[in-house]
Write a protein that holds these residues in place. Structure first.
Motif, mmCIF file in Angstrom:
data_model
loop_
_atom_site.group_PDB
_atom_site.id
_atom_site.type_symbol
_atom_site.label_atom_id
_atom_site.label_comp_id
_atom_site.label_asym_id
_atom_site.label_seq_id
_atom_site.Cartn_x
_atom_site.Cartn_y
_atom_site.Cartn_z
ATOM 1 N N ALA A 1 0.812 -1.217 0.000
ATOM 2 C CA ALA A 1 0.000 0.000 0.000
ATOM 3 C C ALA A 1 0.848 1.272 0.000
ATOM 4 O O ALA A 1 0.451 2.284 -0.572
ATOM 5 C CB ALA A 1 -0.950 -0.007 1.193
ATOM 6 N N ALA A 2 2.039 1.226 0.604
ATOM 7 C CA ALA A 2 2.916 2.398 0.656
ATOM 8 C C ALA A 2 3.440 2.785 -0.727
ATOM 9 O O ALA A 2 3.893 3.909 -0.923
ATOM 10 C CB ALA A 2 4.086 2.138 1.607
ATOM 11 N N HIS A 3 3.374 1.878 -1.680
ATOM 12 C CA HIS A 3 3.811 2.157 -3.053
ATOM 13 C C HIS A 3 2.690 2.775 -3.898
ATOM 14 O O HIS A 3 2.881 3.045 -5.076
ATOM 15 C CB HIS A 3 4.271 0.864 -3.747
ATOM 16 N N GLY A 4 1.525 2.978 -3.295
ATOM 17 C CA GLY A 4 0.344 3.328 -4.060
ATOM 18 C C GLY A 4 0.152 4.793 -4.386
ATOM 19 O O GLY A 4 0.695 5.681 -3.747
ATOM 20 N N ASN A 5 -0.696 4.997 -5.378
ATOM 21 C CA ASN A 5 -1.162 6.337 -5.725
ATOM 22 C C ASN A 5 -2.565 6.514 -5.130
ATOM 23 O O ASN A 5 -3.041 5.657 -4.376
ATOM 24 C CB ASN A 5 -1.153 6.554 -7.247
ATOM 25 N N MET A 6 -3.256 7.573 -5.471
ATOM 26 C CA MET A 6 -4.569 7.831 -4.875
ATOM 27 C C MET A 6 -5.649 6.872 -5.367
ATOM 28 O O MET A 6 -6.752 6.847 -4.835
ATOM 29 C CB MET A 6 -4.994 9.277 -5.137
ATOM 30 N N HIS A 7 -5.314 6.046 -6.363
ATOM 31 C CA HIS A 7 -6.274 5.072 -6.888
ATOM 32 C C HIS A 7 -6.055 3.673 -6.322
ATOM 33 O O HIS A 7 -6.722 2.725 -6.731
ATOM 34 C CB HIS A 7 -6.203 5.032 -8.418
ATOM 35 N N GLY A 8 -5.075 3.551 -5.422
ATOM 36 C CA GLY A 8 -4.824 2.264 -4.790
ATOM 37 C C GLY A 8 -3.977 1.311 -5.617
ATOM 38 O O GLY A 8 -3.902 0.125 -5.313
ATOM 39 N N MET A 9 -3.340 1.818 -6.659
ATOM 40 C CA MET A 9 -2.426 0.986 -7.457
ATOM 41 C C MET A 9 -1.026 1.579 -7.351
ATOM 42 O O MET A 9 -0.860 2.705 -6.879
ATOM 43 C CB MET A 9 -2.886 0.898 -8.912
ATOM 44 N N ALA A 10 -0.017 0.816 -7.768
ATOM 45 C CA ALA A 10 1.364 1.293 -7.671
ATOM 46 C C ALA A 10 1.537 2.607 -8.436
ATOM 47 O O ALA A 10 1.051 2.752 -9.560
ATOM 48 C CB ALA A 10 2.323 0.237 -8.194
ATOM 49 N N HIS A 11 2.222 3.544 -7.818
ATOM 50 C CA HIS A 11 2.456 4.867 -8.397
ATOM 51 C C HIS A 11 3.360 4.730 -9.625
ATOM 52 O O HIS A 11 4.358 4.012 -9.606
ATOM 53 C CB HIS A 11 3.121 5.764 -7.355
ATOM 54 N N GLY A 12 2.998 5.419 -10.701
ATOM 55 C CA GLY A 12 3.767 5.360 -11.934
ATOM 56 C C GLY A 12 5.206 5.808 -11.758
ATOM 57 O O GLY A 12 6.114 5.269 -12.398
ATOM 58 N N GLY A 13 5.431 6.769 -10.884
ATOM 59 C CA GLY A 13 6.795 7.237 -10.627
ATOM 60 C C GLY A 13 7.649 6.153 -9.983
ATOM 61 O O GLY A 13 8.830 6.013 -10.295
ATOM 62 N N LEU A 14 7.039 5.393 -9.088
ATOM 63 C CA LEU A 14 7.758 4.268 -8.474
ATOM 64 C C LEU A 14 8.133 3.253 -9.542
ATOM 65 O O LEU A 14 9.271 2.769 -9.583
ATOM 66 C CB LEU A 14 6.908 3.596 -7.398
#
Length: 142
Positions: free
Chosen positions: A43-56
């Motif tokens: 979850a700490a890797h997530g964006n506001m949509h609950g999926m992995a952040h594109g930047g990560l």
């Protein structure tokens, strides 16, 4: 969500100071046999949509590319150009693997591709050009 680490993977501590900060969000792993890097998305890797952040995802691909190129080509490199295609959403619990292929190696430039995959399904494709460094980084004054 599972926290298990697949067989053959051992903890990997990146040399980059920036990437070491990302280990606060979750550990990185390496399978030495084929230089595949991986992480368990949480979850700490997530964006506001609950999926992995594109930047990560882009950062992970860039780091995997640089690491594998340095390991296989025995040179020091820096990213000169990278393009990223986001193919599928990465979710918490996914075991994300970075598979790198060197496409062309010259004296000054190395071209490579990274596929981030979950269970063999491509999630991101990064195509990059790396510049070979021939000089040491200058010492910092402060």
């Amino acid at each position: 969500m599972t926290d298990s680490i697949p067989a053959g993977f051992i903890p990997w501590l990146p040399k980059s100071q920036f990437m070491r900060h990302l280990t606060d969000l979750g550990a990185f792993y390496r399978r030495e046999a084929d230089n595949v890097l991986a992480l368990r998305v949480n979850a700490a890797h997530g964006n506001m949509h609950g999926m992995a952040h594109g930047g990560l995802l882009a950062t992970f691909a860039d780091s995997a590319l640089g690491f594998v190129i340095a390991e296989q080509a025995h040179v020091s490199v820096v990213t000169a150009q990278m393009s990223v295609e986001y193919l599928n959403a990465v979710k918490p619990g996914d075991w994300l693997e970075a598979h790198v292929q060197i496409d062309k190696q010259g004296k000054r430039l190395i071209y490579a591709t990274c596929l981030l995959q979950v269970e063999g399904r491509s999630m991101l494709k990064a195509s990059a050009v790396f510049a070979v460094r021939h000089a040491a980084v200058p010492a910092s004054d402060g």
